[in-house]
Design a protein around this motif. Structure first.
Motif, short mmCIF file in Angstrom:
data_model
loop_
_atom_site.label_atom_id
_atom_site.label_comp_id
_atom_site.label_asym_id
_atom_site.label_seq_id
_atom_site.Cartn_x
_atom_site.Cartn_y
_atom_site.Cartn_z
N UNK A 155 41.87 24.82 61.57
CA UNK A 155 40.78 24.19 61.26
C UNK A 155 40.48 25.45 59.91
N UNK A 156 39.42 24.56 59.27
CA UNK A 156 39.26 25.62 58.03
C UNK A 156 38.64 27.01 58.58
N UNK A 157 38.38 26.97 59.41
CA UNK A 157 37.29 28.21 60.05
C UNK A 157 38.79 29.29 60.54
N UNK A 199 50.03 20.65 53.30
CA UNK A 199 49.56 19.40 53.11
C UNK A 199 49.78 18.72 53.82
N UNK A 200 50.43 18.92 54.96
CA UNK A 200 49.94 18.40 56.01
C UNK A 200 48.48 18.12 56.46
N UNK A 201 47.58 19.06 56.36
CA UNK A 201 46.28 19.25 56.46
C UNK A 201 45.44 19.67 55.57
N UNK A 202 45.54 19.09 55.07
CA UNK A 202 45.01 18.50 53.16
C UNK A 202 43.47 19.41 53.56
N UNK A 203 43.01 18.34 53.95
CA UNK A 203 41.53 19.00 53.95
C UNK A 203 40.83 19.79 54.50
N UNK A 205 42.84 22.49 54.82
CA UNK A 205 43.22 23.87 53.43
C UNK A 205 41.80 24.13 52.47
N UNK A 206 42.34 22.56 51.55
CA UNK A 206 40.92 22.46 50.24
C UNK A 206 39.47 23.16 51.05
N UNK A 207 39.30 23.22 51.83
CA UNK A 207 37.65 23.91 52.01
C UNK A 207 38.15 25.18 52.99
N UNK A 208 38.67 25.76 52.99
CA UNK A 208 38.96 27.03 53.21
C UNK A 208 39.32 27.66 52.12
N UNK A 209 40.06 27.10 51.50
CA UNK A 209 40.23 27.98 50.02
C UNK A 209 39.06 27.64 49.22
N UNK A 239 45.32 17.75 45.33
CA UNK A 239 45.85 19.76 44.95
C UNK A 239 45.65 20.24 43.82
N UNK A 240 46.02 19.04 43.02
CA UNK A 240 45.34 19.50 41.58
C UNK A 240 44.68 19.65 41.16
N UNK A 241 43.47 18.20 41.84
CA UNK A 241 42.16 18.37 41.62
C UNK A 241 41.29 18.55 42.00
N UNK A 242 41.58 18.40 43.39
CA UNK A 242 40.60 19.27 44.29
C UNK A 242 40.40 20.94 44.48
#
Length: 394
Positions: A155-157, A199-203, A205-209, A239-242
Motif C-alpha cells: 500500500x502507499x502507507x 510500475x505494476x503497483x503504479x497508484x 507508488x505514485x501516492x507514496x512518492x 510516470x512522467x506525467x503523474x
C-alpha cells in the motif's frame, strides 16, 4: 506517445481499513483522502483543509505519532483523532549493519509478510532503496529477488512507511523548534529499486512518492527520487506525467534474444518498444536524462560488440549508463564480469559521449547489494539446477 489504460495484475491488495474495521491508519493517505476521513469523523468541512495541513505537518514534517503531542489542535479534537485513527508504520524485524555502513532492514507489513529495505550512506548523500511489492512477478534470471514469487502489492502507507521508519533509525526528524530545512539530510535520495516492479503497483507508488515530495512534509525534490522499471511500457508515460521523478531502466542486454532470457518482460515489450517510450520521457517529465542500468554478466552481455550496440540503441536519448558488477547469490546461474572487462566496456561507452560509472557494490556481506534482496520468510530454497532451468541455461 499517448497515455494508455493502467496495467492490471491478478494480485491480492490489502485495502485500507474501513471505519467499522477499527482505527484508520493515516499514513499513506493522500491529502484528499485525509480530508475525506476527517470529515467523515466529524470535522466541519470549513475546517477540513486547515486540519489536513496541521496533521500532515505533524506526521511527515515532525515525525510525530501521538495525537496528544499535536499541541496546535484542541484537546477534544485530539481525543476524537485518537478514537478514530492511528499513525502506524511497518515493523522493523531485524536491522543489519554492513562493514561499509550500509544498513539493511527486514520489515514486516500487514498479513505477516516481510520486505527488505536498504540505506546506503555516501559522502555527499544518503540513498534509501525501498520496495514496492512483496516478492516480484518478473523472474529476471540474474536477480535473487526475482526467484521469490509475487505475493501482493504494498500500500502507499507501507511504501512511505519505509522512508519514515528509516528516518526514525537515523534520528533525522527535526528537533523541536528548528526548521526542517536546517537539518542535515542523512536520507537525501530515494530509489525504487528494492523488491518488486514499481510500475505494476503504479497508484500506490505514485501516492507514496507524492507524500515524499510534498513541501510541507518530508520534502524531497522529485530529482532526488529515482524509479527503476524493467520496462512496463504503457506506464512509463504515466510516470512522467503523474510523478515526474527520475527514471532508471533495467536494460541489461542489447539484443532481444539475450534480454528475453535475462528480463522476461522483454517478450511482452521488446527493446524497440521500450526505447520508443523512453525517448519521450525526459521532455514530458522535465528530467535531465534516463539512467540505463546494465548488470555485467561474464560471457553473456559484456563483449565489446555489446557495448557498441548499446551506444547505437540509446542514440538520441539523454542518458547515462550505470554498469553494475553482478552481485552473486547462492545458486546464481551467472558470474561477475572481470574488472578488466567491465573497464573496457565502460571505456567504449565513455568515448561515445555517455557517462558510464561503475557501481561500487555495497552491503554484499549482508546480502544488501543490488539484486540480492529477498525476504527471509518468503525465501524458497531452490537448487542450482532449478534456477539454471528457469534461466534457460540447461
Amino acid at each position: 506517445m499517448t497515455a494508455t489504460a493502467p496495467i492490471t495484475q491478478d494480485l491480492i491488495t490489502i485495502p485500507r481499513k474501513l471505519p467499522e474495521d477499527g482505527l484508520i491508519n493515516l499514513v499513506g493517505l493522500t491529502r484528499n483522502q485525509l480530508r475525506d476521513v476527517l470529515i467523515a469523523a466529524g470535522t466541519p468541512e470549513k475546517q477540513a483543509k486547515m486540519r489536513v495541513g496541521q496533521i500532515w505537518q505533524w506526521i511527515y514534517q515532525k515525525g510525530v505519532r501521538d495525537f496528544d503531542a499535536m499541541t496546535n489542535l484542541a484537546k477534544d479534537y485530539r481525543v476524537m483523532l485518537a478514537g478514530n485513527f492511528e499513525i502506524t508504520l511497518p515493523e522493523v524485524v531485524t536491522r543489519q549493519l554492513s562493514e561499509d555502513g550500509t544498513r539493511k532492514y527486514l520489515v514486516r507489513i500487514s498479513g505477516g509478510h516481510e520486505v527488505e529495505v536498504v540505506y546506503i550512506p555516501e559522502e555527499s548523500r544518503g540513498t534509501l532503496c525501498i520496495s514496492s511489492q512483496v516478492g516480484c512477478t518478473l523472474t529476471c534470471s540474474f536477480c535473487h529477488t526475482g526467484t521469490q514469487k509475487l505475493v501482493r502489492n504494498l500500500t502507499a502507507g507501507e511504501i512511505i512507511g519505509q522512508v519514515m521508519l528509516v528516518r526514525d533509525d537515523l534520528g533525522e526528524w527535526p528537533e523541536p523548534g528548528r526548521n526542517p530545512k536546517d537539518e542535515t539530510r542523512l536520507l537525501s535520495n530515494i530509489v525504487l529499486m528494492g523488491m518488486g516492479e514499481p510500475l505494476y503497483n503504479f497508484e500506490n507508488v505514485r501516492d507514496a512518492m507524492k507524500i515524499a515530495m510534498d513541501p510541507e512534509g518530508i520534502s524531497l525534490s522529485r530529482r532526488r527520487i529515482t524509479l527503476s522499471t524493467s520496462g512496463v511500457v504503457p506506464e512509463i508515460f504515466r510516470t512522467a506525467e503523474e510523478i515526474g521523478c527520475l527514471l532508471a531502466v533495467s536494460f541489461h542486454a542489447t539484443t532481444d534474444e539475450v534480454r528475453d532470457r535475462l528480463v522476461p518482460i522483454n517478450k511482452r515489450w521488446n527493446i524497440a518498444e521500450l526505447l520508443e517510450a523512453l525517448r519521450t520521457y525526459p521532455e514530458v517529465s522535465n528530467s535531465e536524462r534516463i539512467t540505463f542500468e546494465y548488470v555485467m554478466l561474464k560471457d553473456v552481455n559484456d563483449s565489446d560488440d555489446d557495448a557498441r550496440r548499446l551506444v547505437q540503441l540509446i542514440k538520441g536519448i539523454p542518458a547515462k549508463i550505470n554498469l553494475i558488477p553482478f552481485n552473486e547469490w547462492p545458486g546464481a546461474p551467472y558470474q561477475r564480469s572481470s574488472n578488466n572487462r567491465i573497464r573496457a566496456f565502460a571505456d567504449i561507452i565513455y568515448k561515445a559521449g555517455y557517462a558510464s560509472p561503475i557501481r561500487t557494490p555495497r552491503g554484499e556481506d549482508i546480502m544488501a547489494a543490488c539484486g540480492q534482496l529477498k525476504s527471509a520468510t518468503e525465501r524458497a530454497r531452490k537448487s542450482k539446477k532449478q534456477i539454471d532451468a528457469e534461466a534457460g541455461l540447461s
